[in-house]
Design a protein around this motif. Structure first.
Motif, PDB file in Angstrom:
ATOM      1  N   ILE A   1       0.825  -1.209   0.000  1.00  0.00           N
ATOM      2  CA  ILE A   1       0.000   0.000   0.000  1.00  0.00           C
ATOM      3  C   ILE A   1       0.861   1.263   0.000  1.00  0.00           C
ATOM      4  CG2 ILE A   1      -1.648   1.347   1.370  1.00  0.00           C
ATOM      5  CD1 ILE A   1      -2.794  -1.294   2.353  1.00  0.00           C
ATOM      6  N   VAL A   2       2.012   1.207   0.631  1.00  0.00           N
ATOM      7  CA  VAL A   2       2.845   2.401   0.739  1.00  0.00           C
ATOM      8  C   VAL A   2       3.689   2.652  -0.509  1.00  0.00           C
ATOM      9  CG1 VAL A   2       2.958   2.275   3.249  1.00  0.00           C
ATOM     10  CG2 VAL A   2       4.739   1.185   1.894  1.00  0.00           C
TER      11      VAL A   2
ATOM     12  N   LYS B   1      -4.713   1.983  -3.826  1.00  0.00           N
ATOM     13  CA  LYS B   1      -4.373   2.433  -2.465  1.00  0.00           C
ATOM     14  C   LYS B   1      -5.621   2.553  -1.602  1.00  0.00           C
ATOM     15  CE  LYS B   1      -0.137   4.858  -3.597  1.00  0.00           C
ATOM     16  NZ  LYS B   1       0.557   6.130  -3.646  1.00  0.00           N
ATOM     17  N   ASP B   2      -6.695   3.117  -2.178  1.00  0.00           N
ATOM     18  CA  ASP B   2      -7.955   3.249  -1.428  1.00  0.00           C
ATOM     19  C   ASP B   2      -8.497   1.886  -1.022  1.00  0.00           C
ATOM     20  OD1 ASP B   2      -7.784   5.985  -1.779  1.00  0.00           O
ATOM     21  OD2 ASP B   2      -9.341   6.082  -3.329  1.00  0.00           O
ATOM     22  N   ALA B   3      -8.480   0.941  -1.959  1.00  0.00           N
ATOM     23  CA  ALA B   3      -8.983  -0.405  -1.664  1.00  0.00           C
ATOM     24  C   ALA B   3      -8.112  -1.082  -0.606  1.00  0.00           C
ATOM     25  CB  ALA B   3      -9.032  -1.244  -2.942  1.00  0.00           C
ATOM     26  N   GLY B   4      -6.803  -0.957  -0.743  1.00  0.00           N
ATOM     27  CA  GLY B   4      -5.895  -1.558   0.238  1.00  0.00           C
ATOM     28  C   GLY B   4      -6.068  -0.982   1.618  1.00  0.00           C
ATOM     29  N   THR B   5      -6.258   0.327   1.681  1.00  0.00           N
ATOM     30  CA  THR B   5      -6.467   0.993   2.972  1.00  0.00           C
ATOM     31  C   THR B   5      -7.777   0.534   3.604  1.00  0.00           C
ATOM     32  OG1 THR B   5      -5.179   2.899   2.274  1.00  0.00           O
ATOM     33  CG2 THR B   5      -6.683   3.238   4.117  1.00  0.00           C
TER      34      THR B   5
ATOM     35  N   LEU C   1     -15.277  -4.700  -2.320  1.00  0.00           N
ATOM     36  CA  LEU C   1     -14.587  -5.080  -3.545  1.00  0.00           C
ATOM     37  C   LEU C   1     -15.561  -5.404  -4.676  1.00  0.00           C
ATOM     38  CD1 LEU C   1     -11.643  -7.206  -2.106  1.00  0.00           C
ATOM     39  CD2 LEU C   1     -11.596  -4.827  -2.906  1.00  0.00           C
ATOM     40  N   THR C   2     -16.701  -6.003  -4.345  1.00  0.00           N
ATOM     41  CA  THR C   2     -17.729  -6.270  -5.344  1.00  0.00           C
ATOM     42  C   THR C   2     -18.271  -4.967  -5.910  1.00  0.00           C
ATOM     43  OG1 THR C   2     -18.342  -8.339  -4.249  1.00  0.00           O
ATOM     44  CG2 THR C   2     -19.972  -7.380  -5.743  1.00  0.00           C
ATOM     45  N   ASP C   3     -18.496  -3.991  -5.030  1.00  0.00           N
ATOM     46  CA  ASP C   3     -18.988  -2.687  -5.464  1.00  0.00           C
ATOM     47  C   ASP C   3     -17.961  -1.978  -6.351  1.00  0.00           C
ATOM     48  OD1 ASP C   3     -20.914  -0.489  -5.417  1.00  0.00           O
ATOM     49  OD2 ASP C   3     -19.415   0.556  -4.202  1.00  0.00           O
ATOM     50  N   ILE C   4     -16.693  -2.032  -5.960  1.00  0.00           N
ATOM     51  CA  ILE C   4     -15.635  -1.416  -6.774  1.00  0.00           C
ATOM     52  C   ILE C   4     -15.590  -2.085  -8.150  1.00  0.00           C
ATOM     53  CG2 ILE C   4     -13.121  -1.150  -7.036  1.00  0.00           C
ATOM     54  CD1 ILE C   4     -14.301   0.831  -5.092  1.00  0.00           C
TER      55      ILE C   4
END
Length: 101
Positions: free
Chosen positions: A24-25, A34-38, A61-64
């Motif tokens: 993520i970093v 990054k948003d998903a990982g956070t 994740l399904t929504d993304i």
């Protein structure tokens, strides 16, 4: 490693998340990644029950995925900002000169 550090220096409770060694970093990830990982990390480090955490992550994740398929996420969220090293530039220059022959 990742974790939450509690500090009591001034009598107040404060949480700080430490993200060492996690992908993520990295700077060569898109804002969307990054948003998903956070989000996933926040869920995992929460005090919620495991089943709740899994449901929230799966739903997110399904929504993304649905938003990506429907092209509802701005292209800017997919951009990867990374500066190229000299080695990358040399490789790109060589590849371009070979392809243009």
């Amino acid at each position: 490693s990742s974790g939450i550090n509690a500090e009591y220096g001034d009598g107040n409770f404060r949480e700080e998340r430490e993200l060492k060694g996690l992908d993520i970093v990295r700077r060569d990830w898109s804002e969307l990644a990054k948003d998903a990982g956070t989000f996933v990390l926040d869920c995992i480090l929460s005090n919620k029950k495991r089943d709740t955490v899994l449901e929230e992550i799966h739903s997110y994740l399904t929504d993304i995925g649905k938003q990506v398929t429907e092209r509802k996420i701005p292209l800017q969220k997919f951009v990867i900002h990374k500066s190229l090293t000299n080695l990358h530039l040399i490789t790109l220059t060589r590849n371009h000169s070979v392809m243009s022959r």
